[in-house]
Write a protein that holds these residues in place. Sequence first.
Motif, PDB file in Angstrom:
ATOM      1  N   ILE A 161      -2.970   2.265   6.454  1.00  0.00           N
ATOM      2  CA  ILE A 161      -3.395   2.825   5.420  1.00  0.00           C
ATOM      3  C   ILE A 161      -2.993   4.021   4.786  1.00  0.00           C
ATOM      4  CG2 ILE A 161      -5.538   1.638   5.564  1.00  0.00           C
ATOM      5  CD1 ILE A 161      -6.915   4.472   5.938  1.00  0.00           C
ATOM      6  N   TYR A 187      -4.806   6.735  -1.152  1.00  0.00           N
ATOM      7  CA  TYR A 187      -5.521   5.546  -0.924  1.00  0.00           C
ATOM      8  C   TYR A 187      -6.955   5.816  -0.561  1.00  0.00           C
ATOM      9  CZ  TYR A 187      -6.492   0.727   1.196  1.00  0.00           C
ATOM     10  OH  TYR A 187      -7.076  -0.280   1.348  1.00  0.00           O
ATOM     11  N   ARG A 246       0.787  -1.125  -0.019  1.00  0.00           N
ATOM     12  CA  ARG A 246      -0.057   0.024  -0.118  1.00  0.00           C
ATOM     13  C   ARG A 246       0.930   1.313  -0.004  1.00  0.00           C
ATOM     14  NH1 ARG A 246      -2.760  -1.227   4.529  1.00  0.00           N
ATOM     15  NH2 ARG A 246      -4.244  -2.537   3.372  1.00  0.00           N
TER      16      ARG A 246
END
Length: 254
Positions: A196, A177, A44
């Motif tokens: 995240i 994201y 990520r």
Amino acid sequence: MTSSIERMNTPPVVSPQAWEAAREQLLAKEKALTHARDAMAAERRRMPWMVVEKPYVFEGSSGKRSLVELFDGRRQLIVYRAFYEPGVFGWPEHACRGCSMVADQVAHLSHLHARDTTLVFVSRAPQADIAGLQQRMGWAHIPWFTVTDSFDADFGVGEWHGTNVFVRDGDRIFRTYFVNNRGDEQMGGTWNYLDITPLGRQEVWEDSPEGYPQTPPYKWWNWHDSYTADAEPDRKWALVSDAGEAAFRKDHSR
């Protein structure tokens, strides 16, 4: 009279030794899941960024705020779109039940702030209604802004809830994201929010691109009322955390 549990198809009842063996078997799978989650967070952090070019404007308790101002001077910004507006079930006394459960789980924000990260909620409701909702539900600690333009439609949260993540370089903003649907279920805790973000937890054990900010684990942790910007780790806490980490590594190396 038969108890409710007796009518359930429950697992077998076993000895302490058999229970420990079953736990160890499951623990191996849980550790594999943790490592997979860490690897996903590392991937990520390597997602491409998308530049944000529109000049979005929000209404806050003290007036209008631009998207860059929502960062509140920090490098990272997490924006959760909560459904609280006319037409939502519960209006005006309550927000969406699912969004309300997310708000109920938000941890103390000082820990995110210590990692240069800001969390805000946004909704379509006027500020007066949002302020009343925050006081009534105990959410006054969450910065909560009113969407005034196409921000929600542009970032995938026009018809549903969702969490967008941004990073800034000066006044230049990038979207890094987005998660919605069941992905929002895990949100609320400090670690899940940091995982995240493009910079992650910013600890040295993480697999992050070269040059990303990283500090030793545990050392930056603090009581939520005791964070001081740019302060060195407390020496006593450093010794305690060193001992705890060594014991943890020894136990988990077997």
